[in-house]
Design an enzyme around this catalytic site. Structure first.
Site, PDB file in Angstrom:
ATOM      1  N   HIS A  61      -7.245  -4.851  10.062  1.00 56.63           N
ATOM      2  CA  HIS A  61      -6.820  -4.574   8.803  1.00 56.63           C
ATOM      3  C   HIS A  61      -5.669  -5.464   8.501  1.00 56.63           C
ATOM      4  CE1 HIS A  61      -4.397  -0.607   9.232  1.00 56.63           C
ATOM      5  NE2 HIS A  61      -3.643  -1.565   9.465  1.00 56.63           N
ATOM      6  N   GLU A  74      -9.545  -1.851   5.418  1.00 57.53           N
ATOM      7  CA  GLU A  74     -10.085  -1.399   6.783  1.00 57.53           C
ATOM      8  C   GLU A  74     -11.273  -2.556   6.879  1.00 57.53           C
ATOM      9  OE1 GLU A  74      -8.367  -0.031   8.294  1.00 57.53           O
ATOM     10  OE2 GLU A  74      -7.606   2.017   7.754  1.00 57.53           O
ATOM     11  N   ASP A 106       0.898  -1.160  -0.180  1.00 54.30           N
ATOM     12  CA  ASP A 106      -0.104  -0.015   0.028  1.00 54.30           C
ATOM     13  C   ASP A 106       0.903   1.181  -0.062  1.00 54.30           C
ATOM     14  OD1 ASP A 106       1.083  -0.238   2.437  1.00 54.30           O
ATOM     15  OD2 ASP A 106      -0.805  -0.980   3.373  1.00 54.30           O
TER      16      ASP A 106
HETATM   17  P1  PGA Z   1       2.356  -1.736  13.035  1.00 57.01           P
HETATM   18  O1  PGA Z   1       1.353  -1.715  11.938  1.00 57.01           O
HETATM   19  O2  PGA Z   1       3.112  -2.883  12.717  1.00 57.01           O
HETATM   20  O3  PGA Z   1       2.719  -0.353  12.812  1.00 57.01           O
HETATM   21  O4  PGA Z   1       1.463  -2.194  14.338  1.00 57.01           O
HETATM   22  C1  PGA Z   1       0.372  -3.138  11.275  1.00 57.01           C
HETATM   23  C2  PGA Z   1      -0.525  -2.563  10.466  1.00 57.01           C
HETATM   24  O5  PGA Z   1      -1.282  -1.774  10.706  1.00 57.01           O
HETATM   25  O6  PGA Z   1      -0.803  -3.276   9.460  1.00 57.01           O
END
Ligand code: PGA
Length: 250
Positions: free
Chosen positions: A138, A143, A67
């Site tokens: 997500h 989402e 993304d």
């Molecule tokens: P994080 O994010 O590794 O910063 O916890 C993971 C995500 O939101 O996919």
């Protein structure tokens, strides 16, 4: 689903690194799907260590990132393109022409999303997709409420995602509200998925992903339908699971 419960984050990260290493050793021209976020930073440090000390070569690897923030150019300090160069690409021998990143500032994001899908198809799909897990369930920026069959597209970020990622933005750099993201269907097409989820903040999402019904409320729960998914957890992330999981030995 293959689930590994590790004694701590360091062991979990090493295990995820070993999965990537094995994939590249099996197939040096592997197509890897990369993720971003805090959890991945230590994993990329581990891949750099494997490159430097165990001669893990990325020379044949082709990559596709999950993304990118909509509206940010690839050189913007808060773009995921910048993150990937900073945390991985600038430190390993991946060929620049093998790196595929969504262009957040594309003139037409819809065309960009469709072209990205075509580029993935043109290399015969993703061999191994790395995933982090959002506190809201997500994967990528898919989402809650995302279609479980969705393809690469523009998504509005959920309020809890904006809150979780606010720490990366300062008052002078406003946080994007939308992103380009591979779809859930795109992720499900990967031949292998490796999910790394660490810490107590992920415990609810982990329980819904592994034990909950498959639902758009917890997008990661769709991975129950994926034939080759490995989920790597530390104890805090696994604490809400009802099922018993043996510890990983690495
Ligand atoms: P994080 O994010 O590794 O910063 O916890 C993971 C995500 O939101 O996919």
């Amino acid at each position: 689903m293959k689930i590994f419960l590790c004694v701590d984050a360091a062991q979990a990260t090493a295990l995820a690194g070993a999965q990537v290493q094995q994939q590249i050793m099996r197939k040096p021209e592997s197509v890897l799907g990369f993720a971003t976020g805090g959890t991945m930073e230590a994993l990329y440090a581990e891949l750099i260590r494997l490159h430097r000390h165990q001669a893990l070569s990325f020379a044949g690897v082709r990559s596709f990132n999950l993304d990118e923030y909509l509206g940010l150019s690839g050189t913007h300090s808060h773009s995921y393109s910048h993150y990937m160069h900073q945390h991985l690409f600038d430190h390993v021998n991946i060929q620049p022409q093998h790196i595929h990143l969504l262009q957040g500032d594309a003139a037409d994001p819809v065309v960009e999303a469709q072209a990205y899908e075509q580029r993935i198809q043109a290399v015969d799909g993703i061999d191994l997709q790395l995933l982090g897990l959002g506190e809201n369930g997500h994967i990528g920026f898919n989402e809650p409420s995302s279609s479980l069959a969705s393809r690469t597209r523009v998504k509005r970020l959920a309020p809890d995602t904006l809150a979780a990622n606010q720490r990366y933005f300062s008052a002078d750099i406003s946080q994007p509200t939308h992103a380009l993201t591979m779809g859930i269907g795109t992720i499900m097409d990967a031949r292998q998925v490796v999910m790394l989820a660490l810490g107590a903040k992920k415990a609810d999402a982990v329980a819904h992903m592994i034990e909950g019904p498959i639902s758009a409320r917890w997008p990661a729960s769709v991975l129950q339908m994926h034939p080759q998914t490995t989920v790597i957890l530390d104890a805090p992330a696994a604490q809400h699971l009802a099922c018993q999981i043996g510890r990983a030995h690495v």
